[in-house]
Enzyme design. Structure first.
Site, PDB file in Angstrom:
ATOM      1  N   GLY A 197       0.844  -1.206   0.000  1.00 31.50           N
ATOM      2  CA  GLY A 197       0.000   0.000   0.000  1.00 31.50           C
ATOM      3  C   GLY A 197       0.873   1.247   0.000  1.00 31.50           C
ATOM      4  O   GLY A 197       1.872   1.304   0.706  1.00 31.50           O
TER       5      GLY A 197
ATOM      6  N   ARG B 159       0.975  -4.962  -5.758  1.00 36.46           N
ATOM      7  CA  ARG B 159       1.049  -6.222  -5.016  1.00 36.46           C
ATOM      8  C   ARG B 159       1.283  -7.286  -6.087  1.00 36.46           C
ATOM      9  O   ARG B 159       0.606  -7.286  -7.114  1.00 36.46           O
ATOM     10  CB  ARG B 159      -0.222  -6.440  -4.221  1.00 36.46           C
ATOM     11  CG  ARG B 159      -0.374  -5.354  -3.122  1.00 36.46           C
ATOM     12  CD  ARG B 159      -1.392  -5.720  -2.076  1.00 36.46           C
ATOM     13  NE  ARG B 159      -1.294  -4.827  -0.922  1.00 36.46           N
ATOM     14  CZ  ARG B 159      -2.065  -3.758  -0.729  1.00 36.46           C
ATOM     15  NH1 ARG B 159      -3.004  -3.446  -1.609  1.00 36.46           N
ATOM     16  NH2 ARG B 159      -1.923  -3.011   0.340  1.00 36.46           N
TER      17      ARG B 159
ATOM     18  N   THR C  10       4.137   2.503   5.720  1.00 37.74           N
ATOM     19  CA  THR C  10       2.735   2.076   5.748  1.00 37.74           C
ATOM     20  C   THR C  10       1.966   3.011   6.671  1.00 37.74           C
ATOM     21  O   THR C  10       2.486   3.404   7.723  1.00 37.74           O
ATOM     22  CB  THR C  10       2.554   0.618   6.229  1.00 37.74           C
ATOM     23  OG1 THR C  10       1.162   0.402   6.506  1.00 37.74           O
ATOM     24  CG2 THR C  10       3.342   0.290   7.475  1.00 37.74           C
TER      25      THR C  10
ATOM     26  N   ASP D 117       5.538  -5.058   6.099  1.00 42.84           N
ATOM     27  CA  ASP D 117       6.053  -6.393   6.439  1.00 42.84           C
ATOM     28  C   ASP D 117       6.123  -7.329   5.237  1.00 42.84           C
ATOM     29  O   ASP D 117       7.092  -8.078   5.075  1.00 42.84           O
ATOM     30  CB  ASP D 117       5.143  -7.044   7.492  1.00 42.84           C
ATOM     31  CG  ASP D 117       5.514  -6.604   8.898  1.00 42.84           C
ATOM     32  OD1 ASP D 117       6.614  -6.056   9.081  1.00 42.84           O
ATOM     33  OD2 ASP D 117       4.682  -6.817   9.812  1.00 42.84           O
TER      34      ASP D 117
HETATM   35  P1  ADP Z   1       3.047  -4.523   2.696  1.00 40.35           P
HETATM   36  O1  ADP Z   1       4.456  -4.483   2.215  1.00 40.35           O
HETATM   37  O2  ADP Z   1       2.461  -3.154   2.830  1.00 40.35           O
HETATM   38  O3  ADP Z   1       2.876  -5.388   3.916  1.00 40.35           O
HETATM   39  P2  ADP Z   1       1.858  -6.638   1.086  1.00 40.35           P
HETATM   40  O4  ADP Z   1       1.719  -7.582   2.225  1.00 40.35           O
HETATM   41  O5  ADP Z   1       0.752  -6.528   0.125  1.00 40.35           O
HETATM   42  O6  ADP Z   1       2.153  -5.150   1.527  1.00 40.35           O
HETATM   43  O7  ADP Z   1       3.195  -7.080   0.313  1.00 40.35           O
HETATM   44  C1  ADP Z   1       3.647  -6.389  -0.822  1.00 40.35           C
HETATM   45  C2  ADP Z   1       4.268  -7.363  -1.792  1.00 40.35           C
HETATM   46  O8  ADP Z   1       5.414  -7.981  -1.179  1.00 40.35           O
HETATM   47  C3  ADP Z   1       3.377  -8.548  -2.194  1.00 40.35           C
HETATM   48  O9  ADP Z   1       2.491  -8.248  -3.225  1.00 40.35           O
HETATM   49  C4  ADP Z   1       4.408  -9.562  -2.638  1.00 40.35           C
HETATM   50  O10 ADP Z   1       4.866  -9.295  -3.939  1.00 40.35           O
HETATM   51  C5  ADP Z   1       5.553  -9.309  -1.661  1.00 40.35           C
HETATM   52  N1  ADP Z   1       5.446 -10.262  -0.561  1.00 40.35           N
HETATM   53  C6  ADP Z   1       4.552 -10.279   0.440  1.00 40.35           C
HETATM   54  N2  ADP Z   1       4.711 -11.345   1.247  1.00 40.35           N
HETATM   55  C7  ADP Z   1       5.745 -12.041   0.704  1.00 40.35           C
HETATM   56  C8  ADP Z   1       6.401 -13.258   1.065  1.00 40.35           C
HETATM   57  N3  ADP Z   1       6.035 -13.977   2.130  1.00 40.35           N
HETATM   58  N4  ADP Z   1       7.425 -13.665   0.303  1.00 40.35           N
HETATM   59  C9  ADP Z   1       7.821 -12.938  -0.768  1.00 40.35           C
HETATM   60  N5  ADP Z   1       7.236 -11.810  -1.159  1.00 40.35           N
HETATM   61  C10 ADP Z   1       6.217 -11.348  -0.446  1.00 40.35           C
HETATM   62  O1  F6P Z   2      -1.792  -1.290   4.530  1.00 39.26           O
HETATM   63  C1  F6P Z   2      -2.381  -0.069   4.294  1.00 39.26           C
HETATM   64  C2  F6P Z   2      -3.848  -0.239   3.994  1.00 39.26           C
HETATM   65  O2  F6P Z   2      -4.345   1.042   3.674  1.00 39.26           O
HETATM   66  C3  F6P Z   2      -4.682  -0.877   5.088  1.00 39.26           C
HETATM   67  O3  F6P Z   2      -5.021   0.011   6.136  1.00 39.26           O
HETATM   68  C4  F6P Z   2      -5.861  -1.337   4.303  1.00 39.26           C
HETATM   69  O4  F6P Z   2      -6.494  -2.404   4.952  1.00 39.26           O
HETATM   70  C5  F6P Z   2      -5.274  -1.761   3.008  1.00 39.26           C
HETATM   71  O5  F6P Z   2      -4.053  -1.055   2.869  1.00 39.26           O
HETATM   72  C6  F6P Z   2      -6.159  -1.487   1.834  1.00 39.26           C
HETATM   73  O6  F6P Z   2      -5.566  -1.992   0.696  1.00 39.26           O
HETATM   74  P1  F6P Z   2      -6.092  -1.730  -0.782  1.00 39.26           P
HETATM   75  O7  F6P Z   2      -5.360  -0.544  -1.277  1.00 39.26           O
HETATM   76  O8  F6P Z   2      -5.727  -2.966  -1.506  1.00 39.26           O
HETATM   77  O9  F6P Z   2      -7.561  -1.485  -0.712  1.00 39.26           O
END
Ligand code: ADP
Ligand code: F6P
Length: 324
Positions: free
Chosen positions: A15, A76, A129, A107
């Site tokens: 995000g 993502r 974030t 994370d």
């Molecule tokens: P954030 O970084 O805000 O937590 P996401 O959880 O959507 O957001 O993760 C962002 C991107 O990081 C994912 O779309 C994916 O490409 C990568 N990612 C997330 N989890 C993993 C994982 N366990 N192993 C490798 N890549 C990951």
């Molecule tokens: O991680 C940031 C965040 O804005 C969360 O608070 C929310 O749940 C999520 O992203 C929303 O994601 P999307 O942009 O996919 O709707």
């Protein structure tokens, strides 16, 4: 002996968050100042896999410190979660001579950075974030802007709520984390705060609270509901039926993710971005920059991801006392 850093890449992932541009700017300008080449990777890991990679110079990041969003875009990416995707990404980094990569995100993005580090690409994470839900750090880039945006919006809802003597349920972001809800709940003087970490799904308790508050002469009843609990519209209908108090639901949504970053977000982003480059130049990898106990520090990503954090009990308890 470790190869000296010559070229670093930077990407934003997950995000978006206000202040990410300030972090990109800091990475680019501090790397250039150290004589490094910098490559901007568009659309996070998705753009890396699709080789959307461009050289960046000082001018590439001109006039962006005040902008919300991320000039590099974010995504993502499912393919990157697979071993094949990660190997392909590491090979692409090698093809472009990227010896160090700064990943600005949450994370999930750090798990990706960890995977690349294990494949020989030096990676450093920078916490970006709006959710404040990264356990190793007391601060995440974007949180301050998001809570200020939400707070101002909630003040406006409060005005009309008071005029019409209504109950207002205002839903703020945070699917798994209630920090935005807690901060706005306290800063906006809400009567009830519903956090994913604490909510017992006892609507009768809220109904009783509204009835008591009405008896005390309160003209409105503000409920800050976190996205992770959700269902604000149906909750409003049930509360109106049970209390007789007109109730409206407002979902603030993605407006909380946009807008010009506050000074605090620009400042933390600038320092954290610069530290990420310092760490790469020191030959470090698989680490995340953090702000903990009043200092900028860094942790091994594995250690950072194993940490947990929870809503501070004192803050949650005091929120109830202050809204009586
Ligand atoms: P954030 O970084 O805000 O937590 P996401 O959880 O959507 O957001 O993760 C962002 C991107 O990081 C994912 O779309 C994916 O490409 C990568 N990612 C997330 N989890 C993993 C994982 N366990 N192993 C490798 N890549 C990951
Ligand atoms: O991680 C940031 C965040 O804005 C969360 O608070 C929310 O749940 C999520 O992203 C929303 O994601 P999307 O942009 O996919 O709707």
């Amino acid at each position: 002996m470790a190869k000296q850093m010559e070229t670093i890449g930077v990407l934003t992932s997950g995000g978006d968050a206000p202040g990410m541009n300030a972090a990109i700017r800091a990475v680019v300008r501090s790397a250039l100042a150290k004589g490094l080449n910098v490559k901007g990777i568009y659309r996070g890991y998705q753009g890396l896999l699709e080789e959307e990679i461009e050289d960046m110079n000082a001018h590439s990041v001109s006039d962006i410190i005040q902008l919300g969003g991320t000039i590099l875009g974010t995504a993502r990416c499912e393919e990157f979660r697979t071993e094949e995707g990660q190997k392909k990404a590491a090979d692409i980094c090698k093809k472009y001579n990227i010896d160090g990569l700064v990943v600005i995100g949450g994370d999930g993005s750090f798990r990706g950075a960890q995977a690349l580090a294990h494949l020989g690409i030096n990676t450093i994470g920078v916490p970006g974030t709006i959710d404040l839900d990264i356990a190793c750090t007391d601060y995440t880039i974007g949180f301050d802007t998001a809570v200020n945006t939400a707070m101002e919006a909630i003040d406006k809802v409060r005005d009309t709520s008071t005029s019409h003597e209504r109950c207002s349920i205002i839903e703020v972001m945070g699917r798994h984390a209630g920090y935005i809800a807690l901060w706005c709940g306290i800063a906006n003087g809400a009567e009830d705060i519903l956090l994913p970490e604490r909510y017992g799904y006892d609507e009768q308790k809220i109904v009783n609270h509204i009835i008591q508050s009405r008896k005390k002469g309160k003209k409105h009843h503000l409920i800050i509901n976190a996205e992770g609990i959700g269902h604000s519209a149906s909750m409003a209908k049930r509360i109106e039926a049970a209390t007789g108090m007109e109730t409206r639901a407002t979902i603030l949504g993605h407006m909380q993710r946009g807008g010009s970053p506050t000074c605090k977000d620009r400042m933390y982003a600038s320092i954290m971005g610069a530290i990420a480059v310092d760490l790469l130049c020191e030959g470090k990898s698989n680490r995340v920059v953090a702000y903990k106990g009043g200092d900028y520090v860094d942790f091994e990503i594995d250690e950072a991801l194993a940490m947990t954090k929870d809503i501070p009990d004192y803050q949650y308890d005091i929120s109830k006392i202050l809204s009586r």
